[in-house]
Design a protein around this motif. Structure first.
Motif, mmCIF file in Angstrom:
data_model
loop_
_atom_site.group_PDB
_atom_site.id
_atom_site.type_symbol
_atom_site.label_atom_id
_atom_site.label_comp_id
_atom_site.label_asym_id
_atom_site.label_seq_id
_atom_site.Cartn_x
_atom_site.Cartn_y
_atom_site.Cartn_z
ATOM 1 N N ASP A 75 5.173 -4.110 -2.791
ATOM 2 C CA ASP A 75 5.652 -4.272 -4.156
ATOM 3 C C ASP A 75 5.979 -2.872 -4.667
ATOM 4 N N MET A 76 7.231 -2.604 -5.043
ATOM 5 C CA MET A 76 7.662 -1.263 -5.426
ATOM 6 C C MET A 76 7.169 -0.847 -6.811
ATOM 7 N N GLU A 77 6.606 -1.787 -7.571
ATOM 8 C CA GLU A 77 6.070 -1.443 -8.887
ATOM 9 C C GLU A 77 4.579 -1.140 -8.821
ATOM 10 N N SER A 78 3.823 -1.979 -8.118
ATOM 11 C CA SER A 78 2.365 -1.799 -8.066
ATOM 12 C C SER A 78 1.906 -1.140 -6.760
ATOM 13 N N TYR A 79 2.786 -1.044 -5.780
ATOM 14 C CA TYR A 79 2.498 -0.525 -4.437
ATOM 15 C C TYR A 79 1.490 -1.381 -3.671
ATOM 16 N N ASP A 80 1.279 -2.623 -4.120
ATOM 17 C CA ASP A 80 0.437 -3.566 -3.393
ATOM 18 C C ASP A 80 1.189 -4.082 -2.180
ATOM 19 N N GLN A 81 0.444 -4.418 -1.113
ATOM 20 C CA GLN A 81 1.066 -5.035 0.052
ATOM 21 C C GLN A 81 0.979 -6.549 -0.082
ATOM 22 N N VAL A 82 2.090 -7.213 0.227
ATOM 23 C CA VAL A 82 2.172 -8.666 0.156
ATOM 24 C C VAL A 82 2.595 -9.168 1.534
ATOM 25 N N THR A 83 1.839 -10.117 2.077
ATOM 26 C CA THR A 83 2.134 -10.683 3.388
ATOM 27 C C THR A 83 2.763 -12.060 3.208
ATOM 28 N N LEU A 84 3.910 -12.272 3.879
ATOM 29 C CA LEU A 84 4.596 -13.562 3.813
ATOM 30 C C LEU A 84 4.752 -14.114 5.226
ATOM 31 N N SER A 85 4.630 -15.435 5.347
ATOM 32 C CA SER A 85 4.731 -16.074 6.663
ATOM 33 C C SER A 85 6.192 -16.354 6.999
ATOM 34 N N PRO A 86 6.489 -16.528 8.294
ATOM 35 C CA PRO A 86 7.864 -16.877 8.679
ATOM 36 C C PRO A 86 8.304 -18.222 8.103
ATOM 37 N N ASP A 87 7.356 -19.124 7.817
ATOM 38 C CA ASP A 87 7.710 -20.411 7.207
ATOM 39 C C ASP A 87 8.327 -20.213 5.833
ATOM 40 N N VAL A 88 7.795 -19.277 5.059
ATOM 41 C CA VAL A 88 8.306 -19.000 3.716
ATOM 42 C C VAL A 88 9.653 -18.280 3.793
ATOM 43 N N LEU A 89 9.801 -17.386 4.762
ATOM 44 C CA LEU A 89 11.009 -16.565 4.857
ATOM 45 C C LEU A 89 12.173 -17.269 5.544
#
Length: 190
Positions: free
Chosen positions: A87-101
């Motif tokens: 996240d370029m605003e909070s610098y948190d890492q977000v993990t997304l699955s291939p199903d969502v993408l």
């Protein structure tokens, strides 16, 4: 206030609420039936589970359109099967699955800037830029005189995406690909 759309507004990429879930339209086609009304056939993917369905709707059926808030993000790396973004605003890492993408994973190159689709504070997916520069890892050699036919040859990119490119494109070159169609646009400018 909710925005309402009907089947005449259907197009790939439109996001709607249907049967208690959030869906994105992947494909759609309108069909006129003999004496009856028209129907719209579509392929939809659930934004929460990643599952896809083929569905027919009566012409004129109405749905609530989902409008996402966008938030800048950057693709970082693949972790097992999942994809990690920052996240370029909070610098948190977000993990997304291939199903969502879904098919978007074919365009994810290191440090690619994307936008998170946010809905009620949750990341529901990403928006890709319209064009991505990718490196060719495998393509057969071109031969002198091949350009006259105006055709192309298959080329595999660094992410595994296979694109039809002109005969003059060689291994190791960078090309620009349209993320909406998956088609070759041009050689990358140096």
């Amino acid at each position: 206030m909710a925005q309402i759309v009907d089947t005449s507004d259907f197009r790939p990429g439109l996001k709607i609420k249907w049967e208690g879930g959030m869906w994105v339209i992947l494909e759609c086609s309108h069909h006129k039936m003999g004496r009856g009304g028209a129907i719209v056939r579509g392929k939809l993917r659930n934004l929460e589970t990643g599952s896809s369905v083929d569905q027919s709707f009566k012409s004129g059926e109405r749905f609530e359109r989902i409008i996402f808030d966008e938030k800048p993000a950057q693709y970082q790396y693949k972790d097992g099967e999942d994809f990690v973004f920052m996240d370029m605003e909070s610098y948190d890492q977000v993990t997304l699955s291939p199903d969502v993408l879904g098919d978007m994973v074919k365009f994810l190159i290191d440090d690619l800037e994307v936008s998170f689709d946010m809905y009620e504070g949750r990341v529901m997916g990403i928006e890709l830029p319209n064009q991505v520069t990718m490196k060719i890892t495998d393509t057969p050699p071109g031969f002198k005189g091949d350009t006259a036919s105006g055709g192309g040859k298959p080329a595999t990119t660094e992410t595994g995406l296979v694109v039809t490119v002109p005969f003059f494109v060689e291994n190791g070159e960078e090309i620009v690909v349209d993320t909406r169609t998956g088609e070759y646009l041009e050689r990358a400018k140096k």
